[in-house]
Design an enzyme around this catalytic site. Structure first.
Site, PDB file in Angstrom:
ATOM      1  N   SER A 158       0.822  -1.207   0.000  1.00  0.00           N
ATOM      2  CA  SER A 158       0.000   0.000   0.000  1.00  0.00           C
ATOM      3  C   SER A 158       0.859   1.261   0.000  1.00  0.00           C
ATOM      4  O   SER A 158       0.378   2.347  -0.314  1.00  0.00           O
ATOM      5  CB  SER A 158      -0.935  -0.002   1.208  1.00  0.00           C
ATOM      6  OG  SER A 158      -0.198  -0.071   2.415  1.00  0.00           O
ATOM      7  N   CYS A 159       2.140   1.113   0.352  1.00  0.00           N
ATOM      8  CA  CYS A 159       3.053   2.262   0.328  1.00  0.00           C
ATOM      9  C   CYS A 159       3.301   2.704  -1.114  1.00  0.00           C
ATOM     10  O   CYS A 159       3.086   1.946  -2.056  1.00  0.00           O
ATOM     11  CB  CYS A 159       4.389   1.902   0.970  1.00  0.00           C
ATOM     12  SG  CYS A 159       4.277   1.454   2.713  1.00  0.00           S
ATOM     13  N   VAL A 160       3.758   3.943  -1.258  1.00  0.00           N
ATOM     14  CA  VAL A 160       4.085   4.474  -2.585  1.00  0.00           C
ATOM     15  C   VAL A 160       5.559   4.867  -2.599  1.00  0.00           C
ATOM     16  O   VAL A 160       6.039   5.563  -1.695  1.00  0.00           O
ATOM     17  CB  VAL A 160       3.215   5.706  -2.917  1.00  0.00           C
ATOM     18  CG1 VAL A 160       3.711   6.390  -4.197  1.00  0.00           C
ATOM     19  CG2 VAL A 160       1.757   5.294  -3.087  1.00  0.00           C
TER      20      VAL A 160
END
Lengths: 170, 222
Positions: A30-32
């Site tokens: 879910s991190c970018v």
């Protein structure tokens, strides 16, 4: 990509001018991961955004009082990375920005804001980039797959790899 | 592959773990392992659970390289000690476990993506994680409600970081409870991770008792 691998972990931002270095965000869910490169100054920067907003999503308890790293939140990570790159001689006008991540890894496990954190992260990074007068030249975001994002300081080549689908240039 | 190859990297024992909690998690791990033994019909090596504090940035590497594939049965836990519970195996081990449960030969590809294989793994995770949580629930006197299990195979770091963040864990450190199980002979070592959620903000604590707050943090249970 050969040479030195520099891992950029959750909430970290790193800037390099060393052409032997490849900076990597391993296992983005879910991190970018936001990769930025100034081809003239040859300054590269990579940040690993965990959450969208430093006010809404920051811890409200505990901690050591020092505050979370600015790279953890989209709204603080983007200006922090740009400032760090400018300090190394980059110009924001010349920055080429690429994004990867923002997946929903645990689809169907639940609903609500924390389950849609990937989408929110991507939107928040877009918003922070727009506020800085930037927009991504390319991105590989969303879906349900983890990604690893690599940025080679020598030339600014950005690649994304996905389990079972190999690596492609972004 | 040995159990050591997949066991989480942890900080020094005792850094967070009060003896009472270590005993509780050890018992919970053994109970979960026994439930898997019953399902699999094979004896398993069970490594007792313990609680450790892990810096946020190191969570994606709990299972080794964050880029390596991992198969995870995930449940979100609601109730008195909300958090995330995960049964983690290498894909090859997950395939062997699924094959064992279904009484069929593993294909050796590490793939468990057919409906039956996924269902078997989900059920194994459900049973093992519920057994683990039941012990925690019994001890704390707080009901714990696991969600429907989700099975996912992907980069370990992507799964672990997403699980952590989805539970609202955005502190400098995460409390991680880890317990190993497996059979070297069967090649299906794995481990259980329990990521207790952060303690609620003081203004939101009304109605919760001390046990709930302490389970989510490093303080020893009285």
């Amino acid at each position: 990509m050969n040479g030195q691998i520099v891992s950029v972990n959750l909430g970290e931002s790193k800037v390099s001018t060393d052409p032997s270095v490849t900076m990597v965000c391993f296992g983005l869910g879910s991190c970018v991961g936001l990769a930025a490169y100034d081809p003239q100054a040859r300054v590269a920067g990579l940040t690993h955004v965990v959450l969208p907003a430093s006010v809404e999503d920051r811890p409200t308890h505990g901690g050591n009082g020092a505050g979370p790293a600015p790279g953890r939140f989209a709204d603080t990570a983007v200006p922090h990375l740009i400032a760090a790159m400018e300090a190394k001689g980059a110009s924001r006008r010349r920055l080429s920005v690429r994004l990867a991540g923002g997946a929903q890894m645990l689809a169907f496990a639940g609903s609500g804001p924390m389950w849609e954190i990937g989408q929110r992260n991507v939107a928040a990074v877009h918003q922070a980039l727009a506020a800085a007068g930037l927009s991504p030249a390319a991105e590989d975001v969303g879906g349900n797959s983890g990604r690893t994002l690599r940025l080679a300081v020598d030339g600014g080549r950005v690649t994304v790899s996905v389990v079972g689908r190999g690596e492609h240039e972004l | 592959m040995t159990l050591d190859a997949v066991q989480p990297k942890t900080r020094a024992p005792g850094q967070t773990g009060a003896a009472e909690w270590d005993e509780l998690f050890a018992r919970a791990a053994v109970t979960a392992g026994k439930s898997l033994e019953l399902m699999a019909g094979r004896p398993l090596d069970i490594r007792a659970g313990k609680a450790v504090a892990v810096p946020l940035g190191e969570v994606p590497a709990l299972a080794g390289s964050p880029e390596d594939p991992l198969t995870v049965v995930f449940v979100a836990v609601e109730g008195g000690a909300a958090g995330q519970a995960l049964l983690c195996l290498r894909p090859e081990g997950a395939e062997r476990l699924a094959a064992l449960l279904l009484g069929r030969s593993p294909a050796g590809s590490g793939q468990v993506h057919d409906f039956l294989g996924l269902s078997a793994l989900a059920e194994a995770g459900n049973v093992a994680l519920s057994a683990f949580l039941n012990v925690v629930s019994d001890r704390t006197g707080r009901p714990l409600r696991p969600s429907v299990p989700v099975v996912v195979t992907d980069m370990a770091g992507a799964i672990l970081a997403s699980a952590l963040v989805s539970g609202g864990n955005v502190e400098e450190e995460a409390i991680v409870v880890e317990a190993g199980f497996g059979s070297a002979a069967e090649g299906m070592e794995g481990f259980i991770l329990y990521l207790p959620g952060p303690p609620p903000p003081a203004e939101h604590r009304g109605g919760r008792d001390r046990d709930e707050v302490e389970l989510a943090g490093p303080s020893p249970r009285p």
